[in-house]
Design a protein around this motif. Structure first.
Motif, PDB file in Angstrom:
ATOM      1  N   ALA A  22       0.796  -1.214   0.000  1.00  0.00           N
ATOM      2  CA  ALA A  22       0.000   0.000   0.000  1.00  0.00           C
ATOM      3  C   ALA A  22       0.835   1.272   0.000  1.00  0.00           C
ATOM      4  CB  ALA A  22      -0.952  -0.007   1.197  1.00  0.00           C
ATOM      5  N   PRO A  23       2.002   1.339   0.699  1.00  0.00           N
ATOM      6  CA  PRO A  23       2.775   2.588   0.697  1.00  0.00           C
ATOM      7  C   PRO A  23       3.123   3.090  -0.704  1.00  0.00           C
ATOM      8  CG  PRO A  23       3.568   1.157   2.432  1.00  0.00           C
ATOM      9  CD  PRO A  23       2.575   0.353   1.637  1.00  0.00           C
ATOM     10  N   PHE A  24       3.290   2.178  -1.667  1.00  0.00           N
ATOM     11  CA  PHE A  24       3.574   2.601  -3.036  1.00  0.00           C
ATOM     12  C   PHE A  24       2.410   3.404  -3.583  1.00  0.00           C
ATOM     13  CE2 PHE A  24       3.225   2.031  -7.599  1.00  0.00           C
ATOM     14  CZ  PHE A  24       4.489   2.348  -8.035  1.00  0.00           C
ATOM     15  N   TRP A  25       1.203   2.911  -3.345  1.00  0.00           N
ATOM     16  CA  TRP A  25       0.028   3.616  -3.836  1.00  0.00           C
ATOM     17  C   TRP A  25      -0.175   4.929  -3.085  1.00  0.00           C
ATOM     18  CZ3 TRP A  25      -0.300   1.582  -8.135  1.00  0.00           C
ATOM     19  CH2 TRP A  25      -0.339   0.206  -8.349  1.00  0.00           C
ATOM     20  N   GLU A  26       0.213   4.955  -1.820  1.00  0.00           N
ATOM     21  CA  GLU A  26       0.080   6.195  -1.049  1.00  0.00           C
ATOM     22  C   GLU A  26       0.947   7.303  -1.648  1.00  0.00           C
ATOM     23  OE1 GLU A  26       1.135   4.973   2.844  1.00  0.00           O
ATOM     24  OE2 GLU A  26      -0.819   4.087   3.298  1.00  0.00           O
ATOM     25  N   LYS A  36      -8.461   2.903   5.110  1.00  0.00           N
ATOM     26  CA  LYS A  36      -9.791   2.317   4.991  1.00  0.00           C
ATOM     27  C   LYS A  36      -9.885   1.597   3.658  1.00  0.00           C
ATOM     28  CE  LYS A  36     -14.702   3.437   5.569  1.00  0.00           C
ATOM     29  NZ  LYS A  36     -15.690   4.524   5.800  1.00  0.00           N
ATOM     30  N   THR A  37      -9.999   0.287   3.683  1.00  0.00           N
ATOM     31  CA  THR A  37     -10.016  -0.488   2.445  1.00  0.00           C
ATOM     32  C   THR A  37     -10.580  -1.878   2.692  1.00  0.00           C
ATOM     33  OG1 THR A  37      -8.655  -1.387   0.647  1.00  0.00           O
ATOM     34  CG2 THR A  37      -7.652  -1.299   2.828  1.00  0.00           C
ATOM     35  N   SER A  38     -11.136  -2.462   1.661  1.00  0.00           N
ATOM     36  CA  SER A  38     -11.584  -3.852   1.715  1.00  0.00           C
ATOM     37  C   SER A  38     -10.566  -4.786   1.075  1.00  0.00           C
ATOM     38  CB  SER A  38     -12.947  -3.995   1.015  1.00  0.00           C
ATOM     39  OG  SER A  38     -12.841  -3.607  -0.350  1.00  0.00           O
ATOM     40  N   GLN A 153     -13.821  13.664  -5.765  1.00  0.00           N
ATOM     41  CA  GLN A 153     -14.180  14.378  -4.545  1.00  0.00           C
ATOM     42  C   GLN A 153     -13.466  13.802  -3.324  1.00  0.00           C
ATOM     43  OE1 GLN A 153     -16.439  13.816  -7.095  1.00  0.00           O
ATOM     44  NE2 GLN A 153     -16.203  15.994  -7.554  1.00  0.00           N
ATOM     45  N   THR A 154     -13.466  12.471  -3.169  1.00  0.00           N
ATOM     46  CA  THR A 154     -12.834  11.854  -1.997  1.00  0.00           C
ATOM     47  C   THR A 154     -11.599  11.048  -2.368  1.00  0.00           C
ATOM     48  OG1 THR A 154     -14.002   9.710  -2.043  1.00  0.00           O
ATOM     49  CG2 THR A 154     -15.180  11.589  -1.072  1.00  0.00           C
ATOM     50  N   HIS A 155     -11.338  10.879  -3.663  1.00  0.00           N
ATOM     51  CA  HIS A 155     -10.207  10.096  -4.169  1.00  0.00           C
ATOM     52  C   HIS A 155     -10.294   8.626  -3.744  1.00  0.00           C
ATOM     53  CE1 HIS A 155      -8.079  13.734  -5.600  1.00  0.00           C
ATOM     54  NE2 HIS A 155      -8.664  14.295  -4.568  1.00  0.00           N
ATOM     55  N   SER A 156     -11.513   8.179  -3.455  1.00  0.00           N
ATOM     56  CA  SER A 156     -11.726   6.760  -3.184  1.00  0.00           C
ATOM     57  C   SER A 156     -11.666   5.972  -4.486  1.00  0.00           C
ATOM     58  CB  SER A 156     -13.087   6.550  -2.512  1.00  0.00           C
ATOM     59  OG  SER A 156     -13.155   7.210  -1.267  1.00  0.00           O
ATOM     60  N   TRP A 157     -11.318   4.700  -4.375  1.00  0.00           N
ATOM     61  CA  TRP A 157     -11.271   3.805  -5.532  1.00  0.00           C
ATOM     62  C   TRP A 157     -12.544   2.960  -5.560  1.00  0.00           C
ATOM     63  CZ3 TRP A 157      -5.685   1.323  -5.748  1.00  0.00           C
ATOM     64  CH2 TRP A 157      -4.735   2.356  -5.855  1.00  0.00           C
ATOM     65  N   VAL A 167     -11.288   1.213  -1.797  1.00  0.00           N
ATOM     66  CA  VAL A 167     -10.201   1.890  -1.097  1.00  0.00           C
ATOM     67  C   VAL A 167     -10.640   3.322  -0.829  1.00  0.00           C
ATOM     68  CG1 VAL A 167      -7.790   2.654  -1.161  1.00  0.00           C
ATOM     69  CG2 VAL A 167      -8.418   0.493  -2.258  1.00  0.00           C
ATOM     70  N   GLY A 168     -10.344   3.831   0.366  1.00  0.00           N
ATOM     71  CA  GLY A 168     -10.648   5.222   0.659  1.00  0.00           C
ATOM     72  C   GLY A 168     -11.841   5.407   1.571  1.00  0.00           C
ATOM     73  N   ASP A 169     -12.214   6.662   1.769  1.00  0.00           N
ATOM     74  CA  ASP A 169     -13.281   6.997   2.712  1.00  0.00           C
ATOM     75  C   ASP A 169     -14.614   6.346   2.365  1.00  0.00           C
ATOM     76  OD1 ASP A 169     -11.550   8.572   4.183  1.00  0.00           O
ATOM     77  OD2 ASP A 169     -12.066  10.420   3.115  1.00  0.00           O
ATOM     78  N   LEU A 170     -14.845   6.070   1.089  1.00  0.00           N
ATOM     79  CA  LEU A 170     -16.138   5.495   0.675  1.00  0.00           C
ATOM     80  C   LEU A 170     -16.061   3.984   0.461  1.00  0.00           C
ATOM     81  CD1 LEU A 170     -17.420   8.323  -1.696  1.00  0.00           C
ATOM     82  CD2 LEU A 170     -17.943   7.921   0.716  1.00  0.00           C
ATOM     83  N   THR A 171     -15.063   3.349   1.068  1.00  0.00           N
ATOM     84  CA  THR A 171     -14.962   1.890   1.006  1.00  0.00           C
ATOM     85  C   THR A 171     -16.253   1.249   1.518  1.00  0.00           C
ATOM     86  OG1 THR A 171     -12.561   1.822   1.253  1.00  0.00           O
ATOM     87  CG2 THR A 171     -13.767  -0.125   1.958  1.00  0.00           C
ATOM     88  N   GLY A 172     -16.747   0.285   0.781  1.00  0.00           N
ATOM     89  CA  GLY A 172     -17.950  -0.437   1.171  1.00  0.00           C
ATOM     90  C   GLY A 172     -19.239   0.185   0.680  1.00  0.00           C
TER      91      GLY A 172
END
Length: 323
Positions: A22-26, A36-38, A153-157, A167-172
């Motif tokens: 994950a640090p690479f993607w960060e 926050k991720t599934s 807006q939230t950069h969630s995947w 991935v991100g705040d809107l995970t799930g």
């Protein structure tokens, strides 16, 4: 597969596995909340070649009367989105092949029209989530060969095939899927002579050409290392998914229509495979699907490759007939 890779080289870099950490993607995505991720195995996420927005999503496209369009073959595939208040809209795959996401507004509703060529998944979503209107872009990442979208807006995947934040705040969070379907151009014109068709985008792309030539005739999907589907079904065979059930398209083509599990599925000839020939409108006729509920209303569904159904619905039900 050699033909596919040669075609992809026209527009993208050589695809390569992504880093599994994950640090690479960060580092690449500093505004995404990776806490926050599934995702439990980051090696599932791979680079498809282009980086973030390397495949440019479209926003607020222009339309024209469908009757004025003369460039398409009779069987060229479009995504049909019907409207309660205005004319139906056609989103040609010749454009979505190169852009994959169209952020549009229909009857005041913000929608995202999406198409992942590698899975043949065409889904239309309501892009208002928890009262916030999202605008989607293409991340350049793949999971099980399926496009990973992101919202600006939230950069969630978001996983396109299942319409869910991964991935991100809107995970799930699950996007609402809207009833839409792929049809041939003549089928659209016959059903909606007063309909609208999306205009050609103002990008330098060889619209009408298929960069994935012969892809749906390949033995294996691109950048997919998961299991093959069960029951001897070819990975790149088309299936019709309704919820967690999948009907082989070949079965529906033989029957024409069937009613099972409370839904009616109809198959009619007249839509070319956009992923076979060098031009999106010249592939073999794979037919068009319509799915109706018990009251005759159109239902949200997808016509995707069998490997993708098995990957995202491993416990899904295969509707093979025979009892």
């Amino acid at each position: 597969m050699r033909q596919l890779l040669a075609a992809l080289a026209l527009t993208v870099l050589t695809a390569a596995p992504a880093q599994a950490q994950a640090p690479f993607w960060e580092y690449e995505w500093p505004n995404t909340n990776f806490e926050k991720t599934s995702i439990t195995d980051w090696s599932e996420i791979m680079s498809g070649g282009p980086g973030k927005d390397g495949i440019p999503a479209l926003t607020d496209p222009e339309f024209k009367p469908a009757a004025e369009e003369t460039r398409f073959t009779q069987t060229e595939a479009v995504i049909l989105l019907e409207s309660d208040k205005g004319p139906a809209r056609a989103y040609p795959l010749r454009y979505l092949m190169w852009h994959e996401i169209v952020n549009d507004r229909v009857d005041g509703q913000a929608v995202a029209v999406t198409y992942c060529p590698l899975c043949n998944s065409a889904m239309v979503f309501d892009r208002t989530v928890k009262g916030q209107e999202l605008e989607f872009g293409v991340s350049g990442k793949l999971r099980n060969s399926d496009m990973v979208m992101y919202d600006r807006q939230t950069h969630s995947w978001w996983q396109q095939a299942i319409g869910t934040g991964i991935v991100g705040d809107l995970t799930g969070v699950e996007l609402q899927t809207l009833p839409a379907r792929m049809v041939g151009w003549a089928q659209f014109l016959k059903a909606h002579p007063d309909g609208l068709v999306m205009k050609q985008p103002a990008h330098a792309r060889p619209y009408g050409a298929n960069p994935y030539r012969s892809y749906d005739l390949a033995q294996r999907p691109f950048l997919y290392s998961g299991e093959n589907p069960p029951h001897g079904i070819a990975p790149l065979a088309r299936v019709v998914r309704v919820g967690d059930r999948a009907w082989p398209l070949e079965r529906l083509a033989e029957l024409g229509q069937l009613t099972e599990a409370g839904v009616t599925l109809q198959w009619t000839s007249g839509q070319a495979s956009a992923l076979e020939a060098g031009a999106v409108g010249e592939g073999r006729d794979v037919g068009s699907i319509r799915v109706l509920d018990g009251q005759g209303r159109d239902m949200a569904h997808d016509v995707l490759f069998a490997f993708a159904f098995h990957a995202f619905w491993p416990d899904g039900q295969w509707m093979l007939g025979g009892g």
